[in-house]
Motif scaffolding. Sequence first.
Motif, short mmCIF file in Angstrom:
data_model
loop_
_atom_site.label_atom_id
_atom_site.label_comp_id
_atom_site.label_asym_id
_atom_site.label_seq_id
_atom_site.Cartn_x
_atom_site.Cartn_y
_atom_site.Cartn_z
N ALA A 31 -21.28 -60.74 -61.16
CA ALA A 31 -20.79 -61.49 -59.87
C ALA A 31 -19.60 -60.43 -59.42
CB ALA A 31 -20.40 -62.79 -60.29
N TRP A 32 -18.78 -60.08 -60.18
CA TRP A 32 -17.48 -59.43 -59.70
C TRP A 32 -17.96 -58.08 -59.03
CZ3 TRP A 32 -13.00 -58.73 -57.76
CH2 TRP A 32 -12.31 -57.72 -57.92
N ALA A 33 -19.08 -57.42 -59.61
CA ALA A 33 -19.44 -56.20 -59.13
C ALA A 33 -19.93 -56.49 -57.65
CB ALA A 33 -20.50 -55.47 -59.95
N PHE A 34 -20.69 -57.47 -57.36
CA PHE A 34 -21.16 -57.89 -55.97
C PHE A 34 -19.93 -58.03 -55.32
CE2 PHE A 34 -21.69 -61.45 -52.91
CZ PHE A 34 -22.79 -60.69 -52.11
N MET A 35 -18.96 -58.87 -55.66
CA MET A 35 -17.75 -59.01 -54.67
C MET A 35 -17.03 -57.66 -54.39
SD MET A 35 -15.97 -62.31 -56.30
CE MET A 35 -14.42 -62.48 -55.21
N GLN A 36 -16.88 -56.74 -55.16
CA GLN A 36 -16.07 -55.37 -55.02
C GLN A 36 -17.16 -54.61 -53.93
OE1 GLN A 36 -16.00 -54.13 -59.39
NE2 GLN A 36 -14.05 -53.52 -58.78
N TRP A 37 -18.46 -54.83 -54.27
CA TRP A 37 -19.29 -54.03 -53.25
C TRP A 37 -19.12 -54.68 -51.87
CZ3 TRP A 37 -23.57 -56.45 -50.61
CH2 TRP A 37 -24.24 -55.77 -49.78
N SER A 47 -16.05 -53.81 -50.03
CA SER A 47 -15.82 -52.40 -49.99
C SER A 47 -15.95 -52.03 -48.29
CB SER A 47 -16.88 -51.58 -50.50
OG SER A 47 -18.16 -51.47 -50.05
N THR A 48 -15.29 -50.97 -47.98
CA THR A 48 -15.29 -50.41 -46.50
C THR A 48 -16.71 -50.22 -46.06
OG1 THR A 48 -12.86 -49.60 -46.57
CG2 THR A 48 -14.04 -48.69 -44.89
N GLU A 49 -17.15 -49.48 -46.97
CA GLU A 49 -18.79 -49.06 -46.35
C GLU A 49 -19.78 -50.46 -46.15
OE1 GLU A 49 -17.24 -48.30 -49.11
OE2 GLU A 49 -16.57 -45.94 -48.84
N THR A 50 -19.47 -51.09 -46.94
CA THR A 50 -20.24 -52.55 -46.83
C THR A 50 -19.99 -53.18 -45.40
OG1 THR A 50 -20.63 -52.60 -49.06
CG2 THR A 50 -21.42 -54.76 -47.85
N GLN A 51 -18.64 -53.54 -45.31
CA GLN A 51 -18.29 -54.31 -44.36
C GLN A 51 -18.32 -53.59 -42.95
OE1 GLN A 51 -16.24 -57.51 -44.28
NE2 GLN A 51 -17.61 -57.48 -46.06
N VAL A 52 -18.30 -52.25 -42.83
CA VAL A 52 -18.86 -51.46 -41.73
C VAL A 52 -20.42 -51.82 -41.45
CG1 VAL A 52 -18.97 -49.20 -40.66
CG2 VAL A 52 -16.81 -49.85 -41.65
N LEU A 53 -20.90 -51.41 -42.54
CA LEU A 53 -22.66 -51.71 -42.42
C LEU A 53 -22.83 -53.04 -41.90
CD1 LEU A 53 -25.51 -50.76 -43.02
CD2 LEU A 53 -25.19 -51.60 -45.24
N PHE A 54 -22.21 -54.20 -42.49
CA PHE A 54 -22.57 -55.50 -42.07
C PHE A 54 -22.20 -55.75 -40.57
CE2 PHE A 54 -21.37 -59.91 -41.64
CZ PHE A 54 -22.61 -60.59 -42.26
N SER A 55 -21.00 -55.15 -40.24
CA SER A 55 -20.42 -55.54 -38.87
C SER A 55 -21.53 -54.88 -37.92
CB SER A 55 -19.05 -54.84 -38.66
OG SER A 55 -18.67 -55.12 -37.46
N ASP A 84 -30.28 -56.84 -50.76
CA ASP A 84 -31.52 -56.50 -51.62
C ASP A 84 -31.57 -54.89 -51.23
OD1 ASP A 84 -31.66 -58.90 -52.33
OD2 ASP A 84 -33.28 -59.32 -50.66
N GLY A 85 -31.17 -54.41 -49.94
CA GLY A 85 -31.58 -53.05 -49.60
C GLY A 85 -30.51 -52.14 -49.97
N VAL A 86 -29.45 -52.40 -50.48
CA VAL A 86 -28.22 -51.51 -51.06
C VAL A 86 -27.84 -51.90 -51.99
CG1 VAL A 86 -25.95 -50.58 -50.29
CG2 VAL A 86 -27.55 -51.42 -48.40
N PHE A 87 -27.26 -53.06 -52.32
CA PHE A 87 -26.39 -53.54 -53.63
C PHE A 87 -27.58 -53.40 -54.74
CE2 PHE A 87 -25.27 -56.69 -56.74
CZ PHE A 87 -24.06 -56.12 -57.24
N THR A 88 -28.66 -54.21 -54.70
CA THR A 88 -29.66 -54.42 -55.68
C THR A 88 -30.20 -52.92 -55.76
OG1 THR A 88 -29.96 -56.57 -55.15
CG2 THR A 88 -31.83 -55.71 -56.32
N GLU A 89 -30.48 -52.11 -55.01
CA GLU A 89 -31.21 -50.89 -55.20
C GLU A 89 -30.04 -49.95 -55.98
OE1 GLU A 89 -33.96 -49.29 -54.13
OE2 GLU A 89 -34.77 -51.37 -53.49
#
Length: 974
Positions: A835-841, A844-852, A571-576
């Motif tokens: 859905a593919w746009a969500f999977m790519q996001w 991505s490196t930035e999202t995986q680092v943020l989530f971790s 919600d805070g990153v992808f949807t924004e």
Amino acid sequence: MKISAKMRKIMMGSLGLLLMIWIVNIIVQNLNPEVAKPTLIEYTTSAQSGTYAAFLQAHAQTYDNDQSYSYPASSFILEPGEAISVGGFYDWTTESFLDLSLSGVTPGLYQIVMNYQAKSDNYLPIVLSMTIDGALPYQEAAQASLDTYWVEADDEVRQDRYGNDVSVLKATYDAYVIQPLKDPNRLYTEGLLVYLDETVDVITLEKISGALQLKSIELVPHQSLIPYSDYLPQGSFVQTPNYRFEAEDMFLMNHSSITRGISKDIGVLPFSISKLKLNVLGTENYQEPGDAVTWIADIETAGYYELTFKVRQDRQKTTTYRTLYINGEIPFEEAKHLPFGFSRNWQNVTLSSLEGEPYLFYLEPGDTITLEVDSRLFIDIARKMRMISDEMTQFGLEVTKLTRNNVDKSIDWDMIAYFPDIYTRLESWTVGLTEVIEALDQLYGYQGDSKTVSDLKAAKSKIQTLINDIDEIPRRLTLLSTGSSSAVTLISGQIDVVLQQPLVMDAFFVHGDPKLPRPNARFFESIAIGVQRFFASFINPSYSEGVADDEIEVWVNRSRQYVDLIQRITDGVFTEETGIKVKVSIMNDDGKLLLANSADQQPDVALGVSAWIPNDYGMRGMLVDLSSMPGFEQTLQVFNPEQVVPMIYNNQLFGLPETENFYVLVYRKDILDQLELDVPNTWDDVLEMLPILERYGMSFYVPLSNNSSLKSFDTTAPFIFQFGGQLYAEDGLSAAIDNENTIQAMTFMADLYREYSLSYQVPSFFNSFRYGKIPVGIADFGMYLQLLNAASEIKGLWDIALVPGVEREGEIHRDMPGAQQASILFKKSQKQDDAWAFMQWWHSTETQVLFSNTLINTLGTRYLWNTANIEAFEQLNWNKAHQDIILEQWTHLREVPKIPGSYMVERELSNTLNSVVFYDANLRSTMTDSILKMNKEISRKMLEFGYINSRGESIKPFIIPNRSIVEGWVNDHE
């Protein structure tokens, strides 16, 4: 809604049973509980030379002084190329050192107090090495630490779409703090002391990890605290207002794992009948030594107040302790060790003397109040327990060396002849345990035994049994040092428990009026709320709310904590960023996806599915071929090509790797050193060490020995690949396990058990490793995580290395698999582009680092995220040495490609190995029989999918998935 008679009967029966349980529970809880009467003793034991404990004992008689010394950043002596910033601070980001030039220091004990701001946004502490005139004053100085302070990043707690609170994100505290250097385990909360005199020339601080801005360093003399009688002036006026502060509304915390928790108890605020509220502190954290939480006392009038904490401490028959600070200072000596006794219910604990006289604290508006986990009284107790445990383990190994693990009953052992001091050893352990038990009884203050004391008494009893017949010790090592119920296990299992100080907090009161709200609800209030909750459970909206037309639906095969965080950052990153709305839901079992797809109830995207699902579902037409989606080549660049191989079918890509289950060699440094064994590099090295391990009743672990009769590809294929073998023919239409290299690999696997006596089934490698039964072997990510978080008794005694391999053509082949979880996109989705746009996001490196980072900073270090994105994994804040080994092992990643019917190859390889090991079957003839079954099933599936005709003739080529396909996709894009 009309309720049927049957349903009404079920509901009323359930309600009656629930009422009965509540009543019994409330009666039990309200029985007169024993009140703790602790005695604040300081148990001491001899310390190992060179440790901080030994340093303190050596300087026990050093007198206090009142001379301090301040060193601003401008006085630091830095390495060439380093400089002080314009703001008057040292921006310490490199692994460099600084010197403090000393002269004429008044002899005495000093704290090294730092005025700094942490610039690391990860859970790892800042680590410095401290030497005095080039020498370590004690071992702990090699890894002295500074806390990173955290604040909650949100102004208020957010809710999910169902009204439940979601975990609060954290951010590093962006301000300077003044704190002393601490020991790496944060046992000594007052900070590390050093002894300085006129002969000292220089203190050197070298940064090992982390980043900080350092404004100044001060040498603060060790000072004794004043007693409470001196703190409170005569005739002090007690203010009458009462203020309530919610414990979960923290201002600062010194560890990212300190988080809000959930309580559904009545009277805990905020309260809800049907929603989950993050309304307490300390349900799964805030119990480790040195954990500290700070609140701001938002009072209106300065004056003297009592402090009362509404808490629940449900570790039976124990008392836990906290240290109180006001504005960063302990106000008086008695505030160092504040007890909180055991209670199954909530209780209002007013900070008081052991005689029950409430303390008064002077507070002004805006003052800070800090409660720190206090394990100081238990440090020597834990040290004594570890010392006894280590001595027992060592003795057990000595006995095994003597007996060579021969426990034949016909052998008479004269233990005194071999161990003249055996009675002295055994009796010293019983005396030591007696001292520890007595000390714990006084600190806990209960007549009944806690679980810790019970286990220690059981361990003492086992030692006494051995004393009564010492010549039976070789046959009774399970009583002493081996097995899950040995004395060593009982003692070592309680070492961390002794140091941990659990306490759940709802609120605290700053007050003058002793009349405070009841900590627990009345009986009929509990009954009424329980009835309302019972009926509310039948209309929970989380089971009925659908997906909006403008949302994509994502199912996640993980727990609620993960789902909440994924929804939040989405919600805070992808949807924004994209405007695409996403609903994230929990999926308890990825096996439900097949049924959901058949019923046209499938999601758009599924995360966390098993790595075999993309290929299996893809070949059946259920999933979107991701190689047809725009930009897929860029998305693949962050993966090792082998990671993608299991998700390819017919040159189509049906999934993306999400997490990676790495394999590494784990080994007990202490045991290998005692046996004078080197860490194995090849399987030949392993074969050389196996007779020595076997001689002492030990062994080596390979994943083949897992507690399952089916030996999966993950356990058999690594050997086949390392020996250069094959699984399939080049055209993929038949098996090729009759390849000579494959036969050699199968022979080697069988010989590990037939010739070298490895255990064919090991129920728990983790436990065998902890107890020293199997001190070396190949472990996966799950065990690595267990060793980090659930094996405190061997902390610092184990390490990891590359998996042993087979040397061929001058290169060591260490091939291992790693596929764990994946993400998929369903073909029936009506929103494939979004859905593919969500999977790519998401990948991505930035999202995986943020989530971790968000995962660890929100939920703690038990939630390490093993992302499959290599670029992201390199940026994660893991142990650097371990991270380098894992990344190097990933370069040897080799996955088994999936073909129609490959499950039969997997099964028959397992059956062949079982037949050879258990029934001494001939390997070659068994494999010949097996290959017929494999080929029959492969041909049947190839016919089904149109690759051959009924006569077995090829209709169209089948291309075995391989890394070259992935490299071709990526290279074509470049």
